[in-house]
Design a protein around this motif. Structure first.
Motif, mmCIF file in Angstrom:
data_model
loop_
_atom_site.group_PDB
_atom_site.id
_atom_site.type_symbol
_atom_site.label_atom_id
_atom_site.label_comp_id
_atom_site.label_asym_id
_atom_site.label_seq_id
_atom_site.Cartn_x
_atom_site.Cartn_y
_atom_site.Cartn_z
ATOM 1 N N ASP A 51 0.839 -1.201 0.000
ATOM 2 C CA ASP A 51 0.000 0.000 0.000
ATOM 3 C C ASP A 51 0.874 1.250 0.000
ATOM 4 O OD1 ASP A 51 0.307 1.098 2.917
ATOM 5 O OD2 ASP A 51 -0.038 -1.055 3.176
ATOM 6 N N SER A 52 0.218 2.384 -0.185
ATOM 7 C CA SER A 52 0.941 3.661 -0.306
ATOM 8 C C SER A 52 1.217 4.302 1.042
ATOM 9 C CB SER A 52 0.097 4.627 -1.142
ATOM 10 O OG SER A 52 -1.105 4.924 -0.454
ATOM 11 N N GLY A 53 0.562 3.779 2.097
ATOM 12 C CA GLY A 53 0.575 4.502 3.371
ATOM 13 C C GLY A 53 -0.450 5.623 3.300
ATOM 14 N N LYS A 54 -0.774 6.175 4.436
ATOM 15 C CA LYS A 54 -1.784 7.239 4.494
ATOM 16 C C LYS A 54 -1.175 8.542 3.980
ATOM 17 C CE LYS A 54 -4.905 9.252 7.974
ATOM 18 N NZ LYS A 54 -5.344 9.110 9.360
ATOM 19 N N ARG A 55 -1.724 9.090 2.894
ATOM 20 C CA ARG A 55 -1.190 10.311 2.272
ATOM 21 C C ARG A 55 -2.213 11.433 2.354
ATOM 22 N NH1 ARG A 55 3.216 9.329 -1.311
ATOM 23 N NH2 ARG A 55 4.129 7.322 -0.720
ATOM 24 N N ALA A 56 -1.762 12.623 2.723
ATOM 25 C CA ALA A 56 -2.645 13.802 2.760
ATOM 26 C C ALA A 56 -2.805 14.335 1.340
ATOM 27 C CB ALA A 56 -2.052 14.865 3.673
ATOM 28 N N LEU A 57 -4.055 14.704 0.985
ATOM 29 C CA LEU A 57 -4.323 15.301 -0.328
ATOM 30 C C LEU A 57 -4.416 16.815 -0.133
ATOM 31 C CD1 LEU A 57 -6.941 12.766 -1.788
ATOM 32 C CD2 LEU A 57 -4.466 12.807 -2.090
ATOM 33 N N LYS A 58 -3.280 17.505 -0.427
ATOM 34 C CA LYS A 58 -3.196 18.951 -0.177
ATOM 35 C C LYS A 58 -2.628 19.643 -1.407
ATOM 36 C CE LYS A 58 -2.465 18.910 4.836
ATOM 37 N NZ LYS A 58 -1.557 19.311 5.922
ATOM 38 N N GLN A 59 -3.039 20.905 -1.570
ATOM 39 C CA GLN A 59 -2.423 21.781 -2.572
ATOM 40 C C GLN A 59 -2.427 23.190 -2.020
ATOM 41 O OE1 GLN A 59 -4.483 21.326 -6.291
ATOM 42 N NE2 GLN A 59 -3.674 19.269 -6.668
ATOM 43 N N LYS A 60 -1.305 23.918 -2.245
ATOM 44 C CA LYS A 60 -1.180 25.273 -1.694
ATOM 45 C C LYS A 60 -2.176 26.219 -2.349
ATOM 46 C CE LYS A 60 3.525 25.674 0.047
ATOM 47 N NZ LYS A 60 4.816 26.335 -0.156
ATOM 48 N N PHE A 61 -2.748 27.079 -1.511
ATOM 49 C CA PHE A 61 -3.586 28.210 -1.957
ATOM 50 C C PHE A 61 -4.755 27.761 -2.839
ATOM 51 C CE2 PHE A 61 0.940 29.718 -1.923
ATOM 52 C CZ PHE A 61 0.882 30.275 -0.648
ATOM 53 N N ARG A 62 -5.275 26.574 -2.596
ATOM 54 C CA ARG A 62 -6.417 26.119 -3.387
ATOM 55 C C ARG A 62 -7.516 25.643 -2.453
ATOM 56 N NH1 ARG A 62 -5.955 22.464 -8.447
ATOM 57 N NH2 ARG A 62 -8.128 23.156 -8.413
ATOM 58 N N ASN A 63 -8.759 25.957 -2.810
ATOM 59 C CA ASN A 63 -9.916 25.499 -2.044
ATOM 60 C C ASN A 63 -10.367 24.166 -2.651
ATOM 61 O OD1 ASN A 63 -11.969 25.366 -0.256
ATOM 62 N ND2 ASN A 63 -13.175 27.047 -1.105
ATOM 63 N N LEU A 64 -9.999 23.079 -1.992
ATOM 64 C CA LEU A 64 -10.220 21.751 -2.573
ATOM 65 C C LEU A 64 -11.574 21.173 -2.173
ATOM 66 C CD1 LEU A 64 -6.696 20.295 -1.739
ATOM 67 C CD2 LEU A 64 -7.469 21.135 -3.968
ATOM 68 N N PHE A 65 -11.996 20.166 -2.945
ATOM 69 C CA PHE A 65 -13.161 19.330 -2.642
ATOM 70 C C PHE A 65 -14.444 20.147 -2.499
ATOM 71 C CE2 PHE A 65 -9.362 17.484 -0.454
ATOM 72 C CZ PHE A 65 -9.053 16.572 -1.447
ATOM 73 N N GLU A 66 -14.658 21.053 -3.457
ATOM 74 C CA GLU A 66 -15.897 21.830 -3.467
ATOM 75 C C GLU A 66 -16.960 21.081 -4.275
ATOM 76 O OE1 GLU A 66 -16.538 24.875 -1.747
ATOM 77 O OE2 GLU A 66 -14.811 23.917 -0.790
ATOM 78 N N ARG A 67 -18.200 21.444 -4.041
ATOM 79 C CA ARG A 67 -19.351 20.785 -4.686
ATOM 80 C C ARG A 67 -19.190 20.707 -6.210
ATOM 81 N NH1 ARG A 67 -25.397 23.472 -4.676
ATOM 82 N NH2 ARG A 67 -26.281 22.194 -6.345
ATOM 83 N N GLY A 68 -19.318 19.494 -6.757
ATOM 84 C CA GLY A 68 -19.284 19.283 -8.195
ATOM 85 C C GLY A 68 -17.907 19.404 -8.822
ATOM 86 N N LYS A 69 -16.847 19.608 -8.019
ATOM 87 C CA LYS A 69 -15.506 19.863 -8.564
ATOM 88 C C LYS A 69 -14.692 18.567 -8.659
ATOM 89 C CE LYS A 69 -15.974 24.341 -8.835
ATOM 90 N NZ LYS A 69 -16.133 24.978 -10.148
ATOM 91 N N THR A 70 -13.683 18.601 -9.530
ATOM 92 C CA THR A 70 -12.727 17.508 -9.697
ATOM 93 C C THR A 70 -11.348 18.014 -9.296
ATOM 94 O OG1 THR A 70 -14.023 16.552 -11.494
ATOM 95 C CG2 THR A 70 -11.705 15.908 -11.357
#
Length: 1416
Positions: free
Chosen positions: A1327-1346
């Motif tokens: 397995d990959s181990g537990k990885r955080a899904l982060k990006q600088k200065f971005r509002n992630l995981f908004e409604r209907g977004k990819t």
């Protein structure tokens, strides 16, 4: 009127009267003519002032149960027109036909039936016996004017006959079956039978018989026969009987005589010792006799009877039948039965009997046994309070030919005290030729015993009481009655128990046997004058035969008062003397007074209660204790007066109490509780020690737990077992097993563990995990009881698996997701699933949105998107629906094996814990994820062994186990002794021993994690080693770091767990161009290493780090592994990742050669004709090409392919890569076409191929016959069923790969999240181990977004699942995940993981993580 099948009923009332409201639970309608019983559940008010105000309701059947089908008979009975012809006796009748007989039919429909000259008509339902050849009619001879002159009986019944239509007769040409069925009609014909009697049935008229057998008038060739019955009573002491004796004689194919009382003998006093009594029985000729049933009613002064034999003379055939018995018919002798079935034996046996008494009994017993059928009857008493009975239980078995009659279930093979709560009792019932079993009747005689209890209050000042006095009687072996209050109300309490009074009570209590060993008497202490001085108690009961009585005296002469004597208000008393009055045979009354020999002693128990020495441990609440021994219990006693402290149960304190009770024997458990009263009720109880001062035996009951509504498991009652007790532990909280629970792994109660483990070992029961989502439309919810039935091929199916909601939930609410784990029959390949509920009213509608079934032992998950109503008034009106498995989304989730897990906690002070415990198991074929071991109330306590069933991935053979605790809770420390895993499939046992604390304080290293090697068959599966790590920081600008660095080593025996790189040989770690060395001793050797996962926490002034390489030395293997990096672990450098996976540089030498060798192992079936003397050829088809043909030769010198044989061959070949399929053929040895015979086969079971370079194994499950063929184009193709990839092969494929990860958020309102999101990707290679899904200065995981992310890790192979989760932080943390897509940038393969579920604590199942599986 017959309305056919009942579809619904209308029920209601007229709402008249003061209390007209009615809560209707259910209606049951039985229609014997249809053979159906309808259940109509209602569970609602019919009341103007309740619910919807309706007083009538339509109800639909929830269940239609098939019952025995009966038909209607019309019986016309004509009483003769002679003087005193009528009767007031009870009249009965039995009908005999070609296909059997009815049960006894009582003829009664008004008070003045059977009057002189009258015709009485009765309509009765009874079994269809076919064409009738005789009836038996009679009466019981009771009442005034019981004599009866019977003129005739007319019997009418509707018979169904098949009739062919005229149209069909005219047509001569052949027709199809369907046409024939259409033209064949069923016609109902009225059959009428007349039976002429014209005779008396009276004790003082005619032949003085009360029963007569009649044949149909003018139809039957059967005639009446008079049988002469000789009954020989045995010659042993007390053989005779005064009871009434009854006899039934059975013929071959011609019915029986029915039960006849043997009244008129040739002797005045019947059935005396050594006597022969002769009787005559008139009956329709039975032909050859096959058996008889003889019994007595156990009445009279001496009912016990030793029957030698019965001889029956048939005058028509001039034949004598001999029925030997040579057994007691007695309640207190032999097996306790008072009924026997006897079969005839040859006259020679009887002659032998009279000549040689010594051998006859065994010989005749064998003869009897040979003609009998033995039935084993298992009776399970329910596991409910007061479920057991002390009454006499009876059973009747009904077969297609006959029944056994009433059989008393006397002697249980398993339990001495039968029919006790939750127990299974086993009995043997013998019968002669009753045919196939159709039904049973079981019941009891409701036996309770009347006791006369006389209470003598002392003649001293203040002796009387107004309190509620109660009593409990104890027999031998701890059998006792329920606690019974002697006064019915407070008025009686004030009247009775006055000073110097004698109060007598007659109470009905359970039968405790012939000996009352002790009584417990006390009062409840209420009222102004509750103190009571009891002088003595006398208990009188009738003797078993009713001829006299027995009075037992229990002296007391002590206070039962809180303010007097020792403050006790309950006393246990033992008997001092017994006074018996017995009625003798000569009519005199014999009086015997005797002292009780060796009465039970009253013991003094010194109880020491230790309160724990922790903050807030003491309590002000009232504490109650019940002590249990193998001879009984004390009953619940309040611990009132501490002998050591005025303020009892304070922190760190020992409080001593004295209780007097009749000898309890060996103490094994106690129940202790408090009433949660006063300001500080919370109590930490350390232990209870009990000293039996009489025997000086000491018993220790460890607790070390809170009794608190606020702490730990919030319970204020504990059941504690004696420290050395190793019997069955039925805790108070877990006294029953619920097979429906939230936790699939560890919620199986210990009370049923053994039977469940046994069923799992046999493979008959397997777990099913069910998830049900209820719809969100209006009125979607239901409070009905929901079930599923899992169906396999050939009508194999589970029983109804009820999905009972957990405590605190009373309905399947709108939008709810409920999870259950149930155990059911293994049906093999699932074909269909039925889901339904038992609600039948229109109000009990339910909208099922989705149903998911996980079968862990098959490794499959089925998901049904239902979106259908299960309701009477919605959709198609069905409350159950059958779902076809083809309509389900089928997902492979990985096979699980059932293991019995036994956790042993050390017997060390404070060794138990309420911390959360997690387990990871490692095997040769991978490892499990971290699994929580559920506390389940009272597991993991000091000195305990806790066993439960868990589902563990198929990774055997096991190598090691990692246990981790979270170090939280009120008792975070845990002393783990060992854990045992037993594979329930192959019974392999692995033991993991630790013997140390898991604690930050008590463990020398402060460790909450431990690793234990598996020990299988006394062999340790892993070696101990020391790992030396040399970490080289690169020689580039700013390469060093101040961050905290951690890593995990991965090898062929699993992983090392997280190793924090803290203590280096350098004072300042990880500086530029520096080599840091770290030592980790007491580690388990992972074998050859394949990769390292290394990361840091990005803390400190300059956290960015450039790592050159890591060298890992395994001291046990004396081998060093190099892991080259040469990359940044920094947010501002390279790809910005702080975590790297490094492949072992040693693996680079494993170059794949062009040529290799293949080992081919063939397994020939063990069936007859499986072997062959000819040759076999095989071709391998791989991803890199196709091999040449390999010929596996058979020779006369070395025979191959014999039945059940395993043969091994080895061939050299070019390397064809992973093998996908094989072609197998069967050819003649001599290569000639003529040798290829058509009927020669080779039955191959399995073929296993091993590639010798990397040692990968490929399994092909064949199980087919391969015919002998000359031509090479005739062969069988088999696809690879299973691959076992070697460690070397896996290590070779570990190259860095970038995975493009796309996360799509749903489009519903509020679908986005502000929480921190994490992902773990699982593949065949890890397995990959537990990885955080982060990006600088971005509002992630908004409604209907990819959102797109890139994760670099070593190649994980084929992706198996993804775990996506968030930390529930932020204002709007709830998140709707549509799907996750992962693309391997090296191969371009994209794997899609659909989700469509909320990760929200306030929606659905409340989970904030999901495991997603790929859909291809």
């Amino acid at each position: 009127m017959d309305i056919g099948k009942i579809n619904r009923i209308l029920i209601g009332h007229d709402n008249v009267g003061l209390r007209s409201g009615w809560f209707l639970a259910s209606v049951q309608i039985t229609v014997p003519v249809q053979g159906r019983q309808y259940m109509f559940p209602c569970n609602r008010w019919l009341d103007k002032d309740e619910a919807d105000g309706r007083v009538e309701v339509e109800v639909y059947p929830s269940e239609i149960v098939p019952i025995e089908k009966l038909i209607n008979y019309e019986v016309s009975v004509v009483t003769g027109d002679v003087r005193a012809a009528g009767t007031n006796a009870k009249v009965f009748m039995q009908i005999y036909g070609e296909t059997g007989k009815t049960e006894l039919i009582t003829l009664e429909n008004r008070s003045n039936n059977f009057e002189r000259g009258a015709t009485d008509i009765f309509k009765r339902e009874a079994a269809d016996v076919g064409k009738i050849y005789k009836i038996r009619i009679g009466h019981d001879g009771k009442g005034i004017g019981d004599g009866w002159f019977l003129e005739s009986v007319t019997l009418k019944r509707l018979a169904r006959k098949m009739k062919e239509s005229d149209k069909k007769k005219k047509k001569k040409k052949k027709k199809s079956d369907e046409e024939e069925e259409e033209e064949t009609k069923v016609e109902e014909v009225m059959e009428v039978y007349t039976f002429v009697a014209h005779r008396w049935l009276a004790k003082d008229e005619g032949d003085k018989e009360l029963v007569v057998e009649l044949v149909p008038d003018g139809e039957s060739a059967l005639e009446e026969n008079t049988y002469e019955v000789h009954v020989l009573t045995g010659n042993v002491w007390g053989a005779g009987t005064d009871a009434n004796v009854f006899l039934s004689i059975y013929g071959v194919g011609r019915g029986d005589t029915g039960e006849r009382q043997l009244k008129r003998s040739n002797n005045l006093n019947k059935f005396e010792k050594g006597q022969v009594d002769v009787f005559t029985i008139k009956a329709i000729d039975l032909g050859e006799l096959k058996k008889l049933r003889i019994r007595h009613d156990n009445s009279g002064a001496s009912p016990s009877w030793f029957l030698e034999r019965v001889e029956i003379v048939d005058p028509k055939e001039s034949t004598t039948y001999y029925f030997p018995c040579q057994r007691w018919l007695a309640v207190e002798e032999d097996d306790g039965q008072i009924v026997r079935e006897l079969v005839p034996v040859d006259e020679a046996f009887v002659k032998k009997d009279s000549e040689n008494d010594g051998q006859s009994l065994a010989t005749l017993g064998l003869e009897q046994k040979a003609k009998s059928t033995t039935y084993t009857v298992k009776v399970k008493t329910g596991d409910k309070k007061n479920a057991g009975t002390d009454a006499n239980v009876f059973i009747t078995l009904y077969g297609s030919k006959d029944d056994t009659g009433i059989v008393s279930l006397k002697a249980s093979k398993i339990n001495k005290n039968k029919f006790e709560r939750g127990k299974v009792d086993e009995f043997t019932v013998e019968s002669v030729d009753i045919g196939d079993l159709k039904k049973i009747k079981i019941g009891h005689d409701n036996k309770v015993v009347p006791y006369e209890i006389t209470v003598y209050t002392s003649d001293i000042f203040g002796a009387g009481t107004d309190a509620d006095v109660f009593i409990v009687l104890y027999g031998s072996d701890g059998i006792c009655t329920q606690q019974k209050s002697l006064c019915l109300n407070k008025r009686e309490q004030r009247m009775y128990f006055e000073r110097n009074s004698v109060n007598q009570f007659i109470v009905e209590l359970e039968d405790v046997g012939d000996i009352i060993e002790k009584i417990r008497i006390g009062h409840k202490g209420g009222g102004l004058n509750s103190g009571w001085h009891l002088d003595h108690v006398a208990i009188r009961r009738l003797l078993p035969n009713g001829k006299g009585s027995e009075t037992v005296t229990f002296p007391c002469e002590r206070w039962l008062a809180k303010s007097e004597d020792d403050g006790e208000i309950v006393r246990e008393l033992v008997p001092s003397d017994i006074f018996t009055e017995k009625l003798m045979k000569d009519g005199t009354l014999k009086q015997i007074e005797e002292e009780v020999e060796d009465p039970l002693e009253v013991h003094t128990y010194k109880i020491s209660v230790f309160t724990g020495d922790i903050y807030g441990a003491g309590t002000d609440a009232n504490v109650f204790l019940n002590i249990y021994g193998d001879l009984g219990d004390t009953g619940e006693r309040k611990l009132s007066k501490s002998e050591t402290n005025f303020n009892k149960f304070e922190r760190g304190q020992e409080d001593t109490f004295t209780i007097q009770a009749v000898d309890l024997g060996i103490l094994y458990k106690i129940k202790i509780r408090h009433d949660n009263s006063m300001f500080s009720p919370d109590w930490f109880l350390e232990k209870v020690e009990i000293l039996d001062e009489t025997t000086e035996e000491s018993f220790i009951f460890l607790c070390e737990r809170w009794l608190s509504k606020k702490k730990e498991d919030k319970k204020i009652e504990r059941t504690l077992y004696e420290q050395s007790y190793d019997g069955e532990r039925n805790s108070l909280e877990d006294s029953s097993l619920s097979l429906s629970s939230q936790d699939s792994n560890a919620n199986l109660k210990e009370t049923k563990k053994s039977s469940l483990v046994k069923a799992a070992e046999e493979g008959s029961l397997i777990p099913y995990h069910i998830t049900i989502t209820t719809g969100t439309e209006y009125d979607s919810s239901t409070d009905s009881r929901v079930y599923i039935i899992v169906m396999g091929p050939l009508k194999v199916q589970t029983k109804r698996l009820w999905l009972d909601l957990p405590e605190g939930k009373d309905e399947f609410a709108d939008g709810s997701v409920e999870k259950f784990s149930v155990w059911g029959l293994d049906v093999g390949e699932i074909k269909k699933v039925e889901v339904g509920h038992d609600g039948a009213t229109p109000e009990s509608c339910w909208l099922v949105e989705e149903l998911t079934i996980i079968v862990p032992t098959k490794g499959v998950m089925y998901n049904f998107v239902c979106k259908c109503w299960l309701a009477r008034d919605k959709g198609d009106g069905l409350t159950s629906r059958i779902l076809n498995i083809l309509d389900a989304d089928c997902v492979n989730i990985g096979l699980k094996i059932l293991y019995e897990v036994t956790v042993v906690t050390g017997d060390i002070e404070s060794g138990g814990t309420d911390a959360r415990i997690f387990m990871t198991v490692f095997g040769s074929n991978g490892n499990t994820e971290e699994m929580q071991l559920d506390k389940n109330g009272d597991r993991f306590e000091r000195g305990q062994e806790d066993s439960f069933i868990m589902e563990i991935a198929d990774i055997a053979p096991l190598r090691k186990m990692r246990i981790r605790t979270d170090g939280k809770g009120t008792r975070p420390h845990w002393f783990l002794e060992r854990i045992i895993l037993k594979n329930l499939t192959n019974q392999e046992v692995a033991m993991f021993t630790y013997g140390e604390w898991l604690s930050k304080l008590k463990n020398a290293k402060g460790s909450l994690v431990c690793e234990m090697p598996a020990v299988i068959n006394d062999e340790q599966m892993m070696e101990d080693t020391t790992y030396t790590l040399q970490v080289k920081t690169s020689d580039v600008g700013g390469a060093g770091t101040d961050a905290n660095v951690s890593l995990i080593l991965f090898g062929e025996n699993g992983d090392s767990g997280t190793l924090a790189l803290k203590e280096s040989n350098k004072s300042n770690k990880f500086e530029r161009n520096q080599m840091d060395e770290f030592n980790f001793s007491d580690m388990l050797s992972l074998g050859d290493l394949c990769k390292v996962r290394i990361w840091h926490d990005n803390k400190g002034i300059a956290p960015g780090w450039h790592l050159e390489y890591i060298d890992v030395k395994d001291s046990a293997m004396d081998k060093t592994f190099r892991f080259q990096c040469d990359r940044w672990l920094a947010k501002g450098e390279d790809d910005g990742q702080l975590i790297r996976e490094l492949a072992c540089a040693n693996n680079d030498i494993l170059e794949l050669k062009e040529r290799t060798a293949y080992e081919i192992v063939t397994v020939t079936s063990d069936r007859e004709d499986a072997e062959t003397k000819e040759n076999i050829w095989i071709i391998l088809e791989g991803k890199l090409g196709r091999s040449k043909e390999f010929l596996m030769e058979n020779s006369s010198k070395k025979r191959r392919f014999e039945r059940g044989a395993t043969d091994t061959f080895q061939f050299s070949s070019k390397n064809i890569g992973d093998i996908a399929a094989i072609c197998v053929g069967h050819c003649p040895k001599d290569g000639k076409k003529s040798s290829a015979k058509a009927d020669v086969f080779w039955h191959v079971q399995e073929i296993i191929i091993t590639e010798m370079e990397l040692c990968n194994k490929y399994f092909f499950r064949c199980n087919v016959k391969i015919p002998l063929r000359y031509k090479r184009r005739d062969y069988k193709v088999f696809e690879c069923a299973k691959v076992t990839e070697s460690f070397a092969s896996k290590a070779r494929s570990l190259v860095p790969v970038k995975y493009e990860t796309i996360v799509v958020t749903g489009f519903e309102k509020g679908a986005g999240t502000d929480a921190n999101v994490f992902i773990t990707i699982f593949g065949l290679n890890g397995d990959s181990g537990k990885r955080a899904l982060k990006q600088k200065f971005r509002n992630l995981f908004e409604r209907g977004k990819t959102n797109r992310f890139y994760l670099e890790t070593l190649d994980m192979g084929e992706l198996k699942k993804v775990r996506i989760e968030h930390d529930n932080s932020g204002l709007a943390s709830g998140w709707l995940v549509e799907r996750v897509e992962i693309t391997n940038s090296a191969t371009g393969v994209t794997t899609i993981f659909p989700c469509g579920k909320w990760l929200d604590e306030n929606r659905g199942d409340g989970l904030i993580w999901r495991e997603l599986f790929p859909r291809y």
